[in-house]
Motif scaffolding. Structure first.
Motif, PDB file in Angstrom:
ATOM      1  N   SER A 129       0.819  -1.207   0.000  1.00  0.00           N
ATOM      2  CA  SER A 129       0.000   0.000   0.000  1.00  0.00           C
ATOM      3  C   SER A 129       0.858   1.265   0.000  1.00  0.00           C
ATOM      4  O   SER A 129       2.003   1.268   0.455  1.00  0.00           O
ATOM      5  CB  SER A 129      -0.916   0.021   1.224  1.00  0.00           C
ATOM      6  OG  SER A 129      -0.175   0.282   2.401  1.00  0.00           O
ATOM      7  N   THR A 130       0.271   2.348  -0.485  1.00  0.00           N
ATOM      8  CA  THR A 130       0.969   3.633  -0.496  1.00  0.00           C
ATOM      9  C   THR A 130       1.248   4.114   0.923  1.00  0.00           C
ATOM     10  O   THR A 130       2.333   4.642   1.209  1.00  0.00           O
ATOM     11  CB  THR A 130       0.137   4.675  -1.262  1.00  0.00           C
ATOM     12  OG1 THR A 130       0.066   4.277  -2.637  1.00  0.00           O
ATOM     13  CG2 THR A 130       0.750   6.053  -1.189  1.00  0.00           C
ATOM     14  N   ALA A 131       0.292   3.930   1.834  1.00  0.00           N
ATOM     15  CA  ALA A 131       0.490   4.373   3.216  1.00  0.00           C
ATOM     16  C   ALA A 131       1.686   3.675   3.852  1.00  0.00           C
ATOM     17  O   ALA A 131       2.531   4.313   4.498  1.00  0.00           O
ATOM     18  CB  ALA A 131      -0.776   4.113   4.031  1.00  0.00           C
ATOM     19  N   THR A 132       1.795   2.362   3.648  1.00  0.00           N
ATOM     20  CA  THR A 132       2.928   1.627   4.200  1.00  0.00           C
ATOM     21  C   THR A 132       4.215   2.005   3.493  1.00  0.00           C
ATOM     22  O   THR A 132       5.279   2.105   4.114  1.00  0.00           O
ATOM     23  CB  THR A 132       2.687   0.111   4.098  1.00  0.00           C
ATOM     24  OG1 THR A 132       1.464  -0.212   4.763  1.00  0.00           O
ATOM     25  CG2 THR A 132       3.829  -0.668   4.734  1.00  0.00           C
ATOM     26  N   GLY A 133       4.136   2.234   2.179  1.00  0.00           N
ATOM     27  CA  GLY A 133       5.316   2.656   1.425  1.00  0.00           C
ATOM     28  C   GLY A 133       5.891   3.952   1.963  1.00  0.00           C
ATOM     29  O   GLY A 133       7.118   4.124   2.046  1.00  0.00           O
ATOM     30  N   LYS A 134       5.027   4.879   2.348  1.00  0.00           N
ATOM     31  CA  LYS A 134       5.499   6.143   2.914  1.00  0.00           C
ATOM     32  C   LYS A 134       6.222   5.907   4.244  1.00  0.00           C
ATOM     33  O   LYS A 134       7.243   6.550   4.528  1.00  0.00           O
ATOM     34  CB  LYS A 134       4.320   7.099   3.116  1.00  0.00           C
ATOM     35  CG  LYS A 134       3.730   7.630   1.822  1.00  0.00           C
ATOM     36  CD  LYS A 134       2.527   8.523   2.089  1.00  0.00           C
ATOM     37  CE  LYS A 134       1.943   9.066   0.806  1.00  0.00           C
ATOM     38  NZ  LYS A 134       0.751   9.913   1.049  1.00  0.00           N
ATOM     39  N   LEU A 135       5.690   5.002   5.053  1.00  0.00           N
ATOM     40  CA  LEU A 135       6.351   4.692   6.334  1.00  0.00           C
ATOM     41  C   LEU A 135       7.719   4.060   6.107  1.00  0.00           C
ATOM     42  O   LEU A 135       8.690   4.384   6.805  1.00  0.00           O
ATOM     43  CB  LEU A 135       5.466   3.745   7.153  1.00  0.00           C
ATOM     44  CG  LEU A 135       4.183   4.334   7.753  1.00  0.00           C
ATOM     45  CD1 LEU A 135       3.360   3.245   8.401  1.00  0.00           C
ATOM     46  CD2 LEU A 135       4.525   5.424   8.772  1.00  0.00           C
ATOM     47  N   ILE A 136       7.780   3.152   5.135  1.00  0.00           N
ATOM     48  CA  ILE A 136       9.057   2.498   4.833  1.00  0.00           C
ATOM     49  C   ILE A 136      10.059   3.525   4.322  1.00  0.00           C
ATOM     50  O   ILE A 136      11.237   3.521   4.715  1.00  0.00           O
ATOM     51  CB  ILE A 136       8.842   1.367   3.815  1.00  0.00           C
ATOM     52  CG1 ILE A 136       8.142   0.196   4.502  1.00  0.00           C
ATOM     53  CG2 ILE A 136      10.175   0.916   3.200  1.00  0.00           C
ATOM     54  CD1 ILE A 136       7.735  -0.904   3.574  1.00  0.00           C
ATOM     55  N   MET A 137       9.605   4.413   3.465  1.00  0.00           N
ATOM     56  CA  MET A 137      10.477   5.454   2.923  1.00  0.00           C
ATOM     57  C   MET A 137      11.054   6.323   4.052  1.00  0.00           C
ATOM     58  O   MET A 137      12.254   6.633   4.079  1.00  0.00           O
ATOM     59  CB  MET A 137       9.674   6.313   1.947  1.00  0.00           C
ATOM     60  CG  MET A 137      10.476   7.289   1.132  1.00  0.00           C
ATOM     61  SD  MET A 137       9.390   8.117  -0.061  1.00  0.00           S
ATOM     62  CE  MET A 137      10.589   9.138  -0.903  1.00  0.00           C
ATOM     63  N   VAL A 166      16.900   6.457   7.691  1.00  0.00           N
ATOM     64  CA  VAL A 166      17.824   6.468   8.831  1.00  0.00           C
ATOM     65  C   VAL A 166      19.273   6.286   8.391  1.00  0.00           C
ATOM     66  O   VAL A 166      20.194   6.848   8.978  1.00  0.00           O
ATOM     67  CB  VAL A 166      17.413   5.387   9.859  1.00  0.00           C
ATOM     68  CG1 VAL A 166      17.573   3.976   9.288  1.00  0.00           C
ATOM     69  CG2 VAL A 166      18.211   5.534  11.146  1.00  0.00           C
ATOM     70  N   ASN A 167      19.505   5.505   7.351  1.00  0.00           N
ATOM     71  CA  ASN A 167      20.855   5.374   6.796  1.00  0.00           C
ATOM     72  C   ASN A 167      20.851   5.595   5.284  1.00  0.00           C
ATOM     73  O   ASN A 167      21.723   5.120   4.577  1.00  0.00           O
ATOM     74  CB  ASN A 167      21.462   4.001   7.133  1.00  0.00           C
ATOM     75  CG  ASN A 167      20.708   2.842   6.517  1.00  0.00           C
ATOM     76  OD1 ASN A 167      19.517   2.944   6.259  1.00  0.00           O
ATOM     77  ND2 ASN A 167      21.398   1.741   6.291  1.00  0.00           N
ATOM     78  N   MET A 168      19.836   6.347   4.810  1.00  0.00           N
ATOM     79  CA  MET A 168      19.711   6.698   3.393  1.00  0.00           C
ATOM     80  C   MET A 168      19.786   5.476   2.487  1.00  0.00           C
ATOM     81  O   MET A 168      20.525   5.437   1.502  1.00  0.00           O
ATOM     82  CB  MET A 168      20.770   7.732   2.996  1.00  0.00           C
ATOM     83  CG  MET A 168      20.606   9.052   3.734  1.00  0.00           C
ATOM     84  SD  MET A 168      21.761  10.334   3.203  1.00  0.00           S
ATOM     85  CE  MET A 168      21.111  10.710   1.571  1.00  0.00           C
ATOM     86  N   ILE A 208      15.995   2.747  -2.233  1.00  0.00           N
ATOM     87  CA  ILE A 208      14.660   2.166  -2.120  1.00  0.00           C
ATOM     88  C   ILE A 208      14.025   1.973  -3.492  1.00  0.00           C
ATOM     89  O   ILE A 208      14.273   2.734  -4.421  1.00  0.00           O
ATOM     90  CB  ILE A 208      13.715   3.025  -1.248  1.00  0.00           C
ATOM     91  CG1 ILE A 208      13.570   4.442  -1.812  1.00  0.00           C
ATOM     92  CG2 ILE A 208      14.176   3.059   0.200  1.00  0.00           C
ATOM     93  CD1 ILE A 208      12.502   5.275  -1.115  1.00  0.00           C
ATOM     94  N   THR A 209      13.242   0.922  -3.592  1.00  0.00           N
ATOM     95  CA  THR A 209      12.326   0.727  -4.708  1.00  0.00           C
ATOM     96  C   THR A 209      10.955   0.478  -4.096  1.00  0.00           C
ATOM     97  O   THR A 209      10.810  -0.408  -3.243  1.00  0.00           O
ATOM     98  CB  THR A 209      12.721  -0.466  -5.586  1.00  0.00           C
ATOM     99  OG1 THR A 209      14.015  -0.235  -6.153  1.00  0.00           O
ATOM    100  CG2 THR A 209      11.722  -0.667  -6.713  1.00  0.00           C
ATOM    101  N   LEU A 210       9.969   1.269  -4.504  1.00  0.00           N
ATOM    102  CA  LEU A 210       8.622   1.129  -3.971  1.00  0.00           C
ATOM    103  C   LEU A 210       7.631   0.935  -5.112  1.00  0.00           C
ATOM    104  O   LEU A 210       7.636   1.691  -6.079  1.00  0.00           O
ATOM    105  CB  LEU A 210       8.213   2.381  -3.182  1.00  0.00           C
ATOM    106  CG  LEU A 210       9.093   2.784  -1.995  1.00  0.00           C
ATOM    107  CD1 LEU A 210       8.586   4.091  -1.394  1.00  0.00           C
ATOM    108  CD2 LEU A 210       9.101   1.690  -0.936  1.00  0.00           C
TER     109      LEU A 210
END
Length: 484
Positions: free
Chosen positions: A227-235, A240-242, A245-247
């Motif tokens: 989901s987009t909401a979870t993707g934003k949290l993961i992003m 934290v260490n840059m 990412i692939t979402l």
């Protein structure tokens, strides 16, 4: 470990010995916390079995194993050709176990058995495609001046954490390059296999294992489908260490039907595009936009296509097109949108209720749901529902159709139905989406990039483009004579 497997008999009669542990460093192990996840059969709401649930400590163990493997000569110094051979071997093993893997997929997920077999074919095709790339990743020489030699080399990006979705777990794992599927009913000889730590597979909850992967300081990349909401949290967490990412996140993909379209084909593809996998596809064409002059005729053909093609039933029964939703929570969420749509003025043209025609009336089945007269400010037009639920709207002109298609925070996929080839390409180019299908829906191929724009994701998977996310390019400058 002897207690980390369970003997099961699936609804189709297939007997399976299923490992239930976490796969870390080429061994099945218990979860540190002792917690488990219960797999529920969505067809009858009964428990299948329990599997170990990873915690942050288990993620850390897997990361340490992966880092050690990355730096060990057994993997680091293995040629690309030999790595490709291992991937081909894995593909052969997956193919040999296709019936078992498809059975587990259907039993746990609820998708029709034929669809699960199709997913397994996608796994093997993807593995073989990238196996061919394994010895073809190279750098370049770059002419600069006579006193310098410059070239580039490509290195693996490092330890990757791959967070796999529940709707296509096997296929999505294969897409993500490093998250390979380990055959469930037999293990190959350790000789000539992936070295320990190269592949680690963790069952886990998103709030625990998923968060730990995104937050871990020794993971170099995280890839996520969901989901987009979870993707934003993961992003946010991955920053934290840059991490690279692939979402690949949510979608509310439009399907445009122009007045010159083959309406019968458009109706059939629309049925396939929204009700396939019980509507649980990120690219589902859940907004159907139809030219006003053919709107009523299209709706009737669409309803006929549902009656003819959309059999709801037991996913193990031959002929079933739509199985149950994957969980009770998903089932309840989808049905909640029916009252919302009615209250906002949309017209319920079909479905909108649970389907009780399977077994004893249990299971998370929903009749294919069609709403017409949907306006662009309605909730069902704007929000991703992720179920067998379609909103049909009308447009007057090509410009209005494109504007309506682009009126979304999402931009994953789209589809255009017209027999005017110039219009087809023109509209496909103007729609804001990562992919566009002309006179079809849900086409995918391992050789073709997959991904979205806007809030539908970052980066691409599949094709040559998918490789870029897993390597880093280093530039090397060689002084051939300049002296100070």
């Amino acid at each position: 470990m002897a207690d980390l497997k369970v003997d099961l008999t699936a609804p189709n009669g297939r007997k399976i010995t299923l490992p239930t542990g976490l796969f870390i460093n080429n061994e099945f192990v218990k979860a540190t916390s002792g917690e488990k996840i219960t797999s529920i059969n969505p067809t009858n709401e009964e428990a299948i079995c329990d599997v170990e649930a990873a915690s942050a400590d288990d993620v850390d163990k897997a990361v340490k194993a992966a880092r050690a493997a990355l730096n060990h000569e057994s993997w680091r110094d293995l040629s690309g050709t030999d790595k490709g051979a291992l991937m081909h071997k894995l593909a052969d093993l997956v193919e040999a176990e296709k019936d078992t893997l498809a059975t587990i997929e259907t039993w746990d997920n609820g998708k029709p058995y034929g669809d699960s077999l199709f997913d397994i074919n996608e796994v093997t095709t993807t593995l073989r495609y990238y196996a061919g790339w394994a010895d073809k990743i190279h750098g370049h020489t770059i002419p600069t001046n006579p006193k310098k030699f410059a070239y580039t080399v490509r290195h693996p990006i490092g330890v990757c954490g791959q967070i796999i979705p529940w709707n296509f777990p096997l296929a999505m794992a294969a897409w993500k390059l490093d998250a390979f599927i380990y055959p469930v009913s037999r293990q190959p000889d350790r000789q000539g296999w992936f070295p320990p730590g190269v592949i680690n597979i963790l069952n886990g909850h998103g709030k625990d294992a998923g968060h730990a992967i995104a937050a871990h300081l020794d993971i170099d990349k995280v890839a996520f489908t969901g989901s987009t909401a979870t993707g934003k949290l993961i992003m946010k967490t991955a920053s934290v260490n840059m991490k690279n990412i692939t979402l690949e996140t949510g979608g509310k993909s439009p399907l445009l039907v122009f007045e010159d379209a083959d309406l019968e084909q458009a109706a059939k593809w629309s049925q396939f595009g929204i009700f396939g996998n019980s509507g649980q596809i990120c690219t589902s064409t859940s907004r159907v936009l139809v030219h006003e002059s053919v709107y009523d005729k299209f709706v009737e053909l669409f309803k006929e296509a549902i009656k003819m093609l959309n059999k709801v039933g037991d996913p193990f029964e031959e002929g079933t097109f739509q199985g149950p939703q994957v969980t009770k929570a998903q089932y309840d969420k989808i049905l909640s949108y029916v009252d919302v749509a009615k209250s906002e003025g949309a017209t319920l043209a079909a479905g909108g209720v649970p389907y009780k025609g399977v077994g004893q009336g249990k299971g998370y089945f929903i009749e294919p749901t069609v709403f017409t007269n949907v306006k662009s400010d309605m909730t069902i037009y704007r929000e991703e529902i992720f179920g067998p639920f379609v909103a049909i709207s009308s447009f007057k002109t090509e410009d209005e159709a494109v504007a309506m298609a682009n009126d979304s925070t999402y931009g994953l996929a789209s589809a255009v139905f017209t027999q005017n080839i110039a219009r087809a390409h023109r509209v496909a180019d103007r729609i804001e989406s990562g992919m566009c299908w002309i006179n079809s829906s849900q086409d995918s191929d391992p050789r073709v990039p997959f991904g979205g724009v806007k809030q539908s994701g970052i980066g691409r998977e599949l094709g040559e483009a998918g490789l870029a996310a897993y390597t880093s390019e280093k530039s090397i400058h060689v002084n051939l004579g300049t002296r100070l």
